[in-house]
Each structure stands twice: as structure tokens, then as C-alpha cells.
Design a protein around this motif. Structure first.
Motif, mmCIF file in Angstrom:
data_model
loop_
_atom_site.group_PDB
_atom_site.id
_atom_site.type_symbol
_atom_site.label_atom_id
_atom_site.label_comp_id
_atom_site.label_asym_id
_atom_site.label_seq_id
_atom_site.Cartn_x
_atom_site.Cartn_y
_atom_site.Cartn_z
ATOM 1 N N PRO A 1 -2.072 7.440 -1.972
ATOM 2 C CA PRO A 1 -2.260 8.130 -3.106
ATOM 3 C C PRO A 1 -1.395 9.545 -2.939
ATOM 4 C CG PRO A 1 -4.306 6.999 -3.001
ATOM 5 C CD PRO A 1 -3.813 6.778 -1.659
ATOM 6 N N GLU A 2 -1.860 10.101 -1.866
ATOM 7 C CA GLU A 2 -1.389 11.325 -1.510
ATOM 8 C C GLU A 2 0.263 11.356 -1.382
ATOM 9 O OE1 GLU A 2 -2.618 9.960 2.671
ATOM 10 O OE2 GLU A 2 -3.373 9.779 0.250
ATOM 11 N N SER A 61 0.585 -1.298 -0.143
ATOM 12 C CA SER A 61 0.053 0.230 -0.115
ATOM 13 C C SER A 61 0.704 1.095 -0.159
ATOM 14 C CB SER A 61 -0.727 0.128 1.242
ATOM 15 O OG SER A 61 -1.707 1.311 1.217
ATOM 16 N N ASP A 87 2.320 9.330 -3.448
ATOM 17 C CA ASP A 87 2.835 8.990 -4.531
ATOM 18 C C ASP A 87 4.204 9.562 -4.958
ATOM 19 O OD1 ASP A 87 1.813 11.276 -5.581
ATOM 20 O OD2 ASP A 87 0.781 10.251 -7.347
#
Length: 540
Positions: A160-161, A157, A163
Motif C-alpha cells: 500500500p505504501e 502484491s 501505490d
């Protein structure tokens, strides 16, 4: 496959494929050979050797947070564990040792990534597409039964913030579950993102070097309990080895201790009195181990048990180290040199370690069932992963999952749940590999009833009162945990409810099964009638 096993494979015999070579895949393979005397199967695994989680997770301090005597197979007890919670190398050696003991190597295809599993309804089998991870070569296979043993701790995992850690940051970075030994931490500025089980195990090891400056970026505080880890004395290990049933008795003691944790922590609603007592106990423990200046940051406000409870293997003491600091401000931006927090503070790092866990709310394998419908489509229709008893899915015949929806516990052992799943799956597989049935698939009615009952119980459970990785998108459907005790789980899955399944080409098997059931009923009636006759004779 070895010559010995080839000789046991009959012409036109049904075939089984196991996807994944971790503890679930190894357990399933052992059961196929030992319990069903079945040898026409293959294990496909992406790695170059068996071991799964315990092969990939090699970060310093890595271990199971379940006592090792209960984190092992009940059929293969080990009297020689050195301590109560052993480190990763011993766990890997145990599982690979089982593979050697049961001669599984001839069934294993390593470096093989299964990319697609598609059901052929006409021929009642699955077509598999497999990619060699080294060469990229693609090949195919067929199986009448597919067992998914990918496990829940498989897909890394990356929030997304964040990446930018991969795309923007110019220093070294890696995930804790893919530890990079080539990266030197001595004298470096290191960021650890996350404060779950992996982070709290590895941080005490890397802060031992005073030249390594560590900043832990945490989203929210966690409940942390004493690990109670200890080494077994030589006398204890002698008892385990030489006194009949001693090891098994000890395992039962561990089992009942864990069941008590369920009633103490997980049972009851949001305002359980026992849980409140537990929370106060852990508050006192956490405060006793840490500087007073951190108490307001590290004490959780969520109910105890709502998230995975962290065991303390030196993490709290590490918060006293001068080269370790906590940050709960949140990360606003990833830069080429580090992070900018939501409070505007800039941090520069040489290394970023992402201890951010795994993706558990999206099934990673492309599986197509009847009429080409994908497993992902089915999950989307049901608000997230959903299955019958966490193991099988309507429209996907002869496809069985380990670590499926709502089959994990917040207090038990993955090995225990795997063994329960294995016994159940073997009962489902046997009529197929014996040639008596073409396929089984659970009905929509039975599956919906099972999941409606689960979600109703979960909606008032402790897990409903916080955000966690137990839920879809961290705050929606609770998809990971089983809402009851270990004992209840075993009872519910001790044998299949055959009427909940749609059967193809199983008419003779159905008649035999019903005949056996009627025979049992007649025997019971005969015994009861005999007992009644005896009582009447004595009364006269």
C-alpha cells in the motif's frame, strides 16, 4: 468437450468444475479422467491457455527453485530434462504437454474468470458466475463439486505504501510476474523493488547489459544458498531413459535430500545447533561471493529457514557489477520520476519493476456457502485463512482447495504437495460423482482441532521468529507453511477420516462403508484366530 468424452458422460451425471489451469488444475483434471474415469468436468481459466504460474511468469531467468525431477508429477516422469533446475519455457512445455497427453483441451474454457461460486443447499450444488475477460460477457454454470486450483501465486502484491508506483510515477512500470517485453531496458535507469526469489533470478540477467543501471530496493536481507544447478550429461540422460527405475530412484534421492533439509534447517526451535551450523556456512558463502563493503548489509539476523531460502543463480556475483547497487534505506515516497528514500535521498528512474510477490493471506474468489456465508467471513472469524487439512472448510460442501492454508513447505515441492492433495480430493469426490452421496463438509469440531494442533506446533517453530509472507499481515497467524515433513503430510492425508465429515444423502454409502470396515475386522479376527489355533495345535 470432445465427442469421445461426451459419449462417456451419462445422463443426469454429477458435474465437477475446476477453477484454474495451472499445475494444480491440470493435475486434478488428469486424476478425474485417469483415476475416476470421470469426464463431466470443465476447467475455467482467466488466461488464454493452460500453464498458470509458468505461463504468467516469463521474466528473464525464471525457474523453479526445486530440482526439476522432483518438480514434476510422479506419474509422468520426464527423463529428458536438460539440467537440474530448468528455465520457465521447459516447465511450461512440460505442463502443457501433459494437458495434450491427457486430452484436456476439450474440457478447458480459457479467458474465463469465475467471479462467484454460491452453494444451493436445496439442490446440493454450486451456481457459478463466469465473466469472459475479452468481451465482458457474463454467463453461469452449475457444479456438484468445485475444485479451487487458483494457487498461492495468483494475486499480485503491491504494498500500500508504494501505490504511487501505479498512480504517480510517470515512467514505465510493471510487476515481475507480468513481465513487459515491450519495455526497453537498454541504457535505462531501472529500479527493482524486492529481493525475493523473482528479483534475485531476474537481476543477474538485466545487469549483464552494462548500459542498464539497476538499483535494488530491499526491505531486509535474505539467506542465500548456492543453487547447485548443473546440466545433465548425455550419459545421465541415457540412464534416465533406458535403465528401469533409474529416474524414479533419482527422484527418491531428491526426496530424501529435501527431507534432510527439513531436519537440518526447519526442525528444532529458535536455537537449533544444526541450524546455527547452516547459518555460518551460508554466511561464509555469501561473503565469499560479494564485496566486503556489502557484508554488513546483506547478512541476515533472522533464523535460517524463517523465510524462504533464496537460491543463488548469479545474484551475489551481480552485486559486484558497477551498474548494480543495493539500497536498504526504505522508500518514503513515490514521485513522478522515482523514489525518495527514508534518508531523504532522491532517485530518478525510467523503469520500475515491482518484484514484490503475491497476496497469500486473502482468498481472491467470492465463495458463498450454506446460508450465504462467504469464505472470507469464515477466514476473518479465524484470524486468517483456515481450513480442514488445508483443503475443505465447514459450511462449504464439496468445495476443495489446492494450495490452501498450511499446505506449502519451506523445503519441498509444490508438485508433491499437489499430488498428495489430489489423491485426497479424489477420494472425497468419488462418492459424490458416483451418485452415492450428495455432499460432504467437514465439521467445525474436526477443523478447529486440526488447526489448533497446527498453530501450536507453528508457535514454537522457526517460522514464528520473523516477519514473512508466510504470515497474515506478515507478522500474525502463520498461514502458509506445513510444520512437518513431506512424509508426515502424506501420512496425514493418505485417506479421509470420514467421521470428521457431515454427509448429506449418504445413508446407503454409510452402511456400505461401515459394512466393509466390519468385514475387514472380521477377516483380521479370523486370521488371528486361525494363527492362534495353529500355535495351540503345534503346542499340543
Amino acid at each position: 468437450m470432445s465427442t469421445h468424452d461426451q459419449e462417456r458422460v451419462l445422463p443426469n451425471q454429477r458435474r465437477v468444475v475446476v477453477i484454474g489451469g495451472g499445475l494444480s488444475g491440470i493435475t486434478a483434471a488428469i486424476a478425474l479422467k485417469r483415476d475416476l474415469n470421470f469426464h463431466n468436468f470443465t476447467i475455467y481459466d482467466r488466461a488464454d491457455a493452460l500453464g498458470g504460474t509458468w505461463k504468467y511468469n516469463v521474466y528473464p531467468g525464471c525457474r523453479s527453485d526445486v530440482a526439476t525431477h522432483f518438480y514434476s508429477l510422479s506419474t509422468d516422469l520426464n527423463p529428458d530434462w536438460e539440467e537440474s533446475h530448468v528455465l520457465q519455457p521447459q516447465l511450461l512445455a512440460y505442463w502443457q504437454g501433459l494437458a495434450d497427453k491427457y486430452h484436456l483441451s476439450s474440457h478447458v474454457q480459457p479467458n474465463s474468470d469465475v467471479t462467484e461460486v454460491a452453494w444451493d443447499d436445496e439442490h446440493q450444488l454450486y451456481h457459478l458466475t463466469i465473466r469472459d475477460v475479452r468481451s465482458g460477457e457474463v454467463r453461469t454454470d452449475e457444479a456438484h463439486v468445485v475444485v479451487s486450483a487458483l494457487g498461492a501465486l495468483d494475486v499480485l502484491s503491491y504494498p500500500p505504501e508504494l501505490d504511487g508506483v501505479v498512480k504517480t510515477f510517470k515512467g514505465k512500470q510493471f510487476h515481475s510476474a507480468r513481465w513487459d517485453d515491450s519495455v526497453e531496458l537498454h541504457g535505462k535507469r531501472v529500479a527493482v523493488v524486492g529481493n525475493g526469489c523473482s528479483a534475485t533470478q531476474l537481476i543477474p540477467y538485466i545487469v549483464k547489459d552494462p548500459s542498464t543501471h539497476v538499483v535494488s530496493f530491499c526491505r531486509q536481507p535474505k539467506w542465500i544458498a548456492p543453487a547447485a544447478n548443473f546440466k545433465y550429461s548425455n550419459f545421465s540422460r541415457w540412464l534416465f531413459r533406458n535403465v528401469p527405475f533409474w529416474t524414479r530412484l533419482y527422484r527418491w534421492i531428491l526426496y530424501f535430500q529435501l527431507e534432510m533439509i527439513y531436519f537440518y534447517v526447519m526442525g528444532g526451535g529458535q536455537n537449533s545447533m544444526l541450524r546455527r551450523i547452516g547459518e555460518q556456512t551460508l554466511r561464509n558463502y555469501m561473503k565469499s561471493k560479494t564485496p566486503e563493503s556489502l557484508h554488513s548489509q546483506i547478512i541476515p539476523t533472522i533464523p535460517l529457514g524463517c523465510q524462504r531460502i533464496i537460491l543463488d543463480y548469479g545474484y551475489l556475483e551481480s552485486l559486484r557489477a558497477r551498474n548494480h547497487e543495493l539500497n536498504f534505506d526504505g522508500i518514503a515516497e513515490v514521485t513522478e520520476t522515482g523514489f525518495i528514500t527514508k534518508k531523504g535521498e532522491t532517485f530518478d528512474f525510467d523503469v520500475i519493476i515491482m518484484a514484490t510477490g503475491f497476496v497469500v493471506d486473502k482468498y481472491p474468489l467470492n465463495v458463498k456457502g450454506i446460508n450465504g456465508k462467504s469464505l472470507q467471513d469464515y477466514h476473518a472469524e479465524h484470524g486468517g485463512p483456515s481450513a480442514y487439512r488445508g483443503i475443505s472448510t465447514p459450511g462449504f460442501p464439496n468445495f476443495y482447495m489446492f494450495a490452501g492454508p498450511n499446505t506449502a513447505t519451506g523445503h519441498g515441492s509444490a508438485c508433491y504437495m499437489t499430488e498428495v492433495n489430489t489423491d485426497y480430493i479424489m477420494q472425497m469426490i468419488k462418492p459424490v460423482v458416483d451418485g452415492n452421496v450428495a455432499s460432504f463438509r467437514p465439521s467445525d469440531r474436526a477443523t478447529d482441532a486440526w488447526n489448533e494442533s497446527l498453530q501450536k506446533r507453528l508457535s514454537t517453530s522457526v517460522w514464528a521468529y520473523c516477519s514473512s509472507w508466510y504470515r497474515v499481515d506478515h507478522d500474525k497467524k502463520i498461514l502458509v507453511v506445513w510444520p512437518g515433513t513431506l512424509t508426515e503430510y502424506w501420512w496425514r492425508l493418505r485417506e479421509p477420516i470420514w467421521n470428521d465429515f457431515k454427509v448429506v444423502d449418504g445413508e446407503r454409502w454409510e452402511r456400505t462403508r461401515r459394512g466393509a470396515g466390519m468385514e475387514l475386522v472380521l477377516k483380521i479376527c479370523a486370521v488371528l484366530m486361525g494363527a492362534a489355533s495353529m500355535l495351540l495345535w503345534r503346542a499340543s
